[in-house]
Motif scaffolding. Sequence first.
Motif, mmCIF file in Angstrom:
data_model
loop_
_atom_site.group_PDB
_atom_site.id
_atom_site.type_symbol
_atom_site.label_atom_id
_atom_site.label_comp_id
_atom_site.label_asym_id
_atom_site.label_seq_id
_atom_site.Cartn_x
_atom_site.Cartn_y
_atom_site.Cartn_z
ATOM 1 N N ARG A 199 0.834 -1.217 0.000
ATOM 2 C CA ARG A 199 0.000 0.000 0.000
ATOM 3 C C ARG A 199 0.861 1.257 0.000
ATOM 4 O O ARG A 199 0.460 2.294 -0.529
ATOM 5 N N THR A 200 2.036 1.189 0.614
ATOM 6 C CA THR A 200 2.950 2.335 0.633
ATOM 7 C C THR A 200 4.274 1.889 0.038
ATOM 8 O O THR A 200 4.901 0.965 0.553
ATOM 9 N N GLY A 246 3.390 5.231 6.493
ATOM 10 C CA GLY A 246 2.265 4.615 5.792
ATOM 11 C C GLY A 246 2.166 3.119 6.039
ATOM 12 O O GLY A 246 3.111 2.469 6.495
ATOM 13 N N SER A 247 1.013 2.596 5.695
ATOM 14 C CA SER A 247 0.747 1.164 5.845
ATOM 15 C C SER A 247 1.698 0.332 4.997
ATOM 16 O O SER A 247 1.910 0.622 3.817
ATOM 17 N N GLU A 286 1.079 -2.821 4.443
ATOM 18 C CA GLU A 286 0.268 -3.983 4.068
ATOM 19 C C GLU A 286 0.489 -4.345 2.594
ATOM 20 O O GLU A 286 0.476 -3.470 1.729
ATOM 21 N N THR A 323 -0.402 -5.791 -1.165
ATOM 22 C CA THR A 323 -1.613 -5.752 -1.982
ATOM 23 C C THR A 323 -1.909 -7.107 -2.614
ATOM 24 O O THR A 323 -2.881 -7.233 -3.351
ATOM 25 N N GLY A 383 0.016 -8.534 -16.781
ATOM 26 C CA GLY A 383 0.114 -8.213 -15.360
ATOM 27 C C GLY A 383 1.507 -7.827 -14.896
ATOM 28 O O GLY A 383 1.679 -7.418 -13.749
ATOM 29 N N LYS A 443 4.677 -5.607 -14.253
ATOM 30 C CA LYS A 443 4.901 -4.165 -14.147
ATOM 31 C C LYS A 443 6.376 -3.886 -14.431
ATOM 32 O O LYS A 443 7.269 -4.351 -13.718
ATOM 33 N N ASP A 453 -3.951 3.398 -7.247
ATOM 34 C CA ASP A 453 -3.688 2.539 -6.087
ATOM 35 C C ASP A 453 -4.515 1.262 -6.110
ATOM 36 O O ASP A 453 -4.204 0.324 -5.386
ATOM 37 N N ARG A 496 -3.958 -3.029 -11.024
ATOM 38 C CA ARG A 496 -2.591 -3.439 -11.400
ATOM 39 C C ARG A 496 -1.985 -2.466 -12.401
ATOM 40 O O ARG A 496 -0.770 -2.270 -12.418
ATOM 41 N N THR A 497 -2.829 -1.885 -13.249
ATOM 42 C CA THR A 497 -2.340 -0.903 -14.220
ATOM 43 C C THR A 497 -3.112 0.395 -14.013
ATOM 44 O O THR A 497 -4.333 0.401 -14.106
ATOM 45 N N THR A 527 -6.625 -4.422 -7.162
ATOM 46 C CA THR A 527 -5.717 -4.938 -6.129
ATOM 47 C C THR A 527 -6.434 -5.135 -4.799
ATOM 48 O O THR A 527 -5.804 -5.541 -3.823
ATOM 49 N N ALA A 528 -7.720 -4.825 -4.760
ATOM 50 C CA ALA A 528 -8.502 -4.986 -3.532
ATOM 51 C C ALA A 528 -9.961 -5.111 -3.941
ATOM 52 O O ALA A 528 -10.335 -4.705 -5.045
ATOM 53 N N GLY A 588 -3.368 3.929 5.910
ATOM 54 C CA GLY A 588 -3.669 3.292 4.625
ATOM 55 C C GLY A 588 -4.182 4.242 3.570
ATOM 56 O O GLY A 588 -4.346 3.846 2.415
ATOM 57 N N SER A 595 -8.184 1.573 -0.211
ATOM 58 C CA SER A 595 -8.524 0.251 -0.742
ATOM 59 C C SER A 595 -8.743 -0.742 0.386
ATOM 60 O O SER A 595 -8.066 -0.680 1.414
#
Lengths: 390, 390
Positions: A288-289, A305-306, A308, A310, A340, A342, B285, B288-289, B310-311, B340, B362
């Motif tokens: 997330r961060t 930041g979090s 966590e 993804t 998918g 990156k 955020d 994926r893209t 992503t969520a 978050g 998210s």
Amino acid sequence: MSVTDAVHVPVVGMAGGGQLARMTQQAAIALGVPLRVLAGDPAESAAQVVSDVRLGDDRSLPDLLAFAKGCDVVTFDHEHVPGAHIQAVEAAGVPCRPGPDALLNAQDKGVMRERLSALGVPCPAFARVPADDPAGFLTAFAREHGSPFVLKAARGGYDGKGVWVTGDVELAARLQAEGVDLLVEEKVPFRRELAALVARSPYGQGAAYPVVETVQEDGICVEVIAPAPGLSEERAAQAQSLALDVAERLGVTGLLAVELFETADGVLVNELAMRPHNSGHWTIDGSRTSQFEQHLRAVLDLPLGSTEPTAPYTVMANVLGGDDPDVFPRYFHVMAHDPGVKIHLYGKESRPGRKIGHVNVSGSDLADLRERARHAADFLRWGPAMEGKR
Amino acid sequence: MSVTDAVHVPVVGMAGGGQLARMTQQAAIALGVPLRVLAGDPAESAAQVVSDVRLGDDRSLPDLLAFAKGCDVVTFDHEHVPGAHIQAVEAAGVPCRPGPDALLNAQDKGVMRERLSALGVPCPAFARVPADDPAGFLTAFAREHGSPFVLKAARGGYDGKGVWVTGDVELAARLQAEGVDLLVEEKVPFRRELAALVARSPYGQGAAYPVVETVQEDGICVEVIAPAPGLSEERAAQAQSLALDVAERLGVTGLLAVELFETADGVLVNELAMRPHNSGHWTIDGSRTSQFEQHLRAVLDLPLGSTEPTAPYTVMANVLGGDDPDVFPRYFHVMAHDPGVKIHLYGKESRPGRKIGHVNVSGSDLADLRERARHAADFLRWGPAMEGKR
């Protein structure tokens, strides 16, 4: 005073124009924080993508002081700025994060080993190699800790450079004759290498990312798996606590990456870095961060930041330069093959074996993710010639 | 020819220096693609964060032609570049994506309505308001389609500007006297507003993001929920197909955002935009893209990226300017309150009601995400004074 005068957004200065500064710019854009970069050349990775570039030598005190003027905080894309220069910037009223005392532990492996040992942090057996009879000293060291052993330059090593795994007790004298200040360390019989990435703010807040596994080839990190597969919760928590503890005890502000050996008994500290780190590039897409946002938040003394993730797993593979430097045309295959994946390229001239970028792939099937990351990185390196290259 | 000469990375030119170009820079950095921006002023949102800024008027043909020279493709941060100028750039050998014919449908609501109707795409009832006896025409339109009705300027409207929901049949003549070319549309009794974001490449590949719900206040989008809660799979697929179909039929290259009304019976097209769009900011955020990467991939005719979220949910809330323009100090509360939340500020001077940024959150608990996004956006706008403001 006009309305505009009442508004101040802090300027973050980053000394060094490499890919870490480049990717920090992505995070600075989101936060609306102006990033100023000190680069040696307008063609450097970060200088290509930052509007506020100051050209200069980040090891020159006048250049560094001129750069720092008008910054609210200065941070670093590498470890090569001399501590005395950082002290001078702080004396001129601009805080540096990390500060010179903390950063020294990432600049000098001898200082780091002595400091961590004094703090009771588990490290490989080590010693500074004396100038007087180094061969005799190493013979004794090898008798106690085994051979081959590891010679390391105290300063300036990276990506396998400045590290010699050897049983040759005569090598030290030859390196010392070239002016290299040497440590010797036992060659740790590790199962694998891990990295624990944490952030610490001046206020004292800490945040830990999931512990990752790093895979090296020829001393260069080629793959990172987040989180480290099969790592027990207990050992992961132990590694995170160790890194947070080191950050606090050394007074680190910003990011701290702790490279670890995992052995049968636990973990030992290999190296420290106090900046965004290759082992944290997965966070751009997998957390997330991102580590770059986290570093900015930490050096600005903002709440962290979090961390966590993804996805259950993110795999990062470094992209190295191949024989043909024309990488962009290879995007077509890589993107069509795997929508998918990156891609992160650094705008650096491609040379064989040079780190020019990385790819991230996130999901839940680890074997599949590793294969996909590897395929993308290999194709970006070699194109269709990748078959048979590995 | 040197090795370097053999390497060409395409340069993407974006006309307009607003926040869409600014966020496109984040994606361009990852792809290693140089982004050149045509901005009116070095203080504009994108001009602050792009190294290759050309200053000029993007509605001036000489400025646009000078800007386009050396670009491999030109795209747009807004709809205001005249079609004839885009044709001239293409005639000079630089492809523009979207092209002038496609873009006209995002520039002129009359053209868009006529074109979509001819294609059988469901739209609200509409008509061009004649210069001759507009009041009589609107009286007849209202008799058939109800009152109030919606007057829209064919060109130049945004964020509720250029739209009048009224029952006043005399208003049209007053607007026409000011030179406004008008459409009238029925006021659709919609349940809610949706948006379908798709990308299309020159090669013809299409990719659709999950359909989102958009929430407007006073004609300004304040919140986006991705995906639209409770939307049936069938209706979501219908909206995605509609958007992909429109993109193909209009020959769109790059992103197409289709703003939709959801009614009891299905969906109707409200507006089109052919660029990254506020309804897609969640993708930075939450997907994926990101839409910005996707737009670059589409205009470069690269294979498109995964639109997988992503969520389970991502909620975006726009940050508007409040009474006090000093936003940065409010980061401390917002970040400490919610590690978050992802903040995106555009570097724009804060003025009351102006869009100056957005936040994304998210996760899986939608009510919680909406509350968190709202809290962050409200606090960034008003600070502690937010209580009682809403």
